[in-house]
Motif scaffolding. Structure first.
Motif, PDB file in Angstrom:
ATOM      1  N   THR A  40     -24.753   5.849  25.242  1.00 10.93           N
ATOM      2  CA  THR A  40     -24.858   4.378  25.931  1.00 10.93           C
ATOM      3  C   THR A  40     -24.290   3.304  24.667  1.00 10.93           C
ATOM      4  N   LEU A  41     -24.260   3.688  23.551  1.00  8.51           N
ATOM      5  CA  LEU A  41     -23.864   2.958  22.539  1.00  8.51           C
ATOM      6  C   LEU A  41     -22.214   2.487  22.931  1.00  8.51           C
ATOM      7  N   PHE A  42     -21.515   3.539  23.383  1.00  9.92           N
ATOM      8  CA  PHE A  42     -20.166   3.506  23.586  1.00  9.92           C
ATOM      9  C   PHE A  42     -19.827   2.342  24.793  1.00  9.92           C
ATOM     10  N   TRP A  43     -20.769   2.448  25.762  1.00 11.70           N
ATOM     11  CA  TRP A  43     -20.640   1.674  27.133  1.00 11.70           C
ATOM     12  C   TRP A  43     -20.904  -0.073  26.465  1.00 11.70           C
ATOM     13  N   ARG A  44     -22.056  -0.109  25.705  1.00  6.66           N
ATOM     14  CA  ARG A  44     -22.609  -1.316  25.154  1.00  6.66           C
ATOM     15  C   ARG A  44     -21.386  -2.023  24.481  1.00  6.66           C
ATOM     16  N   SER A  45     -20.486  -1.434  23.545  1.00 11.10           N
ATOM     17  CA  SER A  45     -19.656  -1.685  22.791  1.00 11.10           C
ATOM     18  C   SER A  45     -18.476  -2.164  23.687  1.00 11.10           C
ATOM     19  N   THR A  46     -18.074  -1.397  24.527  1.00 10.96           N
ATOM     20  CA  THR A  46     -16.945  -1.377  25.561  1.00 10.96           C
ATOM     21  C   THR A  46     -17.346  -2.775  26.372  1.00 10.96           C
ATOM     22  N   TRP A  47     -18.528  -3.115  26.937  1.00 15.29           N
ATOM     23  CA  TRP A  47     -18.757  -4.312  27.362  1.00 15.29           C
ATOM     24  C   TRP A  47     -18.697  -5.292  26.671  1.00 15.29           C
ATOM     25  N   ASN A  48     -19.277  -5.468  25.205  1.00 20.01           N
ATOM     26  CA  ASN A  48     -19.003  -6.547  24.444  1.00 20.01           C
ATOM     27  C   ASN A  48     -17.745  -6.827  24.244  1.00 20.01           C
ATOM     28  N   THR A  49     -16.884  -5.618  24.097  1.00 21.62           N
ATOM     29  CA  THR A  49     -15.544  -6.020  24.041  1.00 21.62           C
ATOM     30  C   THR A  49     -14.861  -6.647  25.045  1.00 21.62           C
ATOM     31  N   LEU A  50     -15.104  -6.388  26.366  1.00 19.27           N
ATOM     32  CA  LEU A  50     -14.592  -6.673  27.289  1.00 19.27           C
ATOM     33  C   LEU A  50     -15.096  -8.279  27.615  1.00 19.27           C
ATOM     34  N   TRP A  51     -16.247  -8.524  27.417  1.00 18.37           N
ATOM     35  CA  TRP A  51     -16.725  -9.886  27.438  1.00 18.37           C
ATOM     36  C   TRP A  51     -16.023 -10.827  26.389  1.00 18.37           C
ATOM     37  N   PHE A  52     -15.950 -10.286  25.039  1.00 16.86           N
ATOM     38  CA  PHE A  52     -15.245 -11.257  24.256  1.00 16.86           C
ATOM     39  C   PHE A  52     -13.779 -11.422  24.358  1.00 16.86           C
ATOM     40  N   VAL A  53     -13.213 -10.448  25.142  1.00 14.30           N
ATOM     41  CA  VAL A  53     -11.569 -10.777  25.535  1.00 14.30           C
ATOM     42  C   VAL A  53     -11.648 -12.103  26.541  1.00 14.30           C
ATOM     43  N   ALA A  54     -12.611 -11.491  27.568  1.00 13.24           N
ATOM     44  CA  ALA A  54     -12.559 -12.507  28.925  1.00 13.24           C
ATOM     45  C   ALA A  54     -13.112 -14.063  28.195  1.00 13.24           C
ATOM     46  N   LEU A  55     -13.783 -14.173  27.260  1.00 13.04           N
ATOM     47  CA  LEU A  55     -14.073 -15.344  26.776  1.00 13.04           C
ATOM     48  C   LEU A  55     -13.167 -15.944  25.804  1.00 13.04           C
ATOM     49  N   THR A  56     -12.517 -15.116  25.157  1.00 10.25           N
ATOM     50  CA  THR A  56     -11.520 -15.701  24.083  1.00 10.25           C
ATOM     51  C   THR A  56     -10.019 -15.815  24.555  1.00 10.25           C
TER      52      THR A  56
END
Length: 69
Positions: A40-56
């Motif tokens: 679950t930590l992998f999926w949470r960090s993947t989601w956070n990375t995608l969210w950061f890229v989508a905003l940045t």
């Protein structure tokens, strides 16, 4: 060489149970990948990375284009 060798070395290491302190390793095959998909930590960090890229990326692109104008 500086791009291809580390790529293949990383793939080779990913199929092993690598102990950096002892220097030994054993073949585990795709067990590392199965563990990764269930983590679950992998999926949470993947989601956070995608969210950061989508905003940045769009916001930095807009700001840089405005500054260039």
């Amino acid at each position: 060489i500086l791009l291809v060798y580390p790529l293949f070395l990383g793939i080779w290491i990913s199929f092993r149970d690598w102990d950096l302190m002892a220097g030994d390793y054993g073949w585990v095959g795709t067990l590392n990948y199965r563990d990764l998909w269930a983590d679950t930590l992998f999926w949470r960090s993947t989601w956070n990375t995608l969210w950061f890229v989508a905003l940045t990326v769009p916001s930095m692109t807009i700001v840089s284009l405005l500054l260039a104008l």
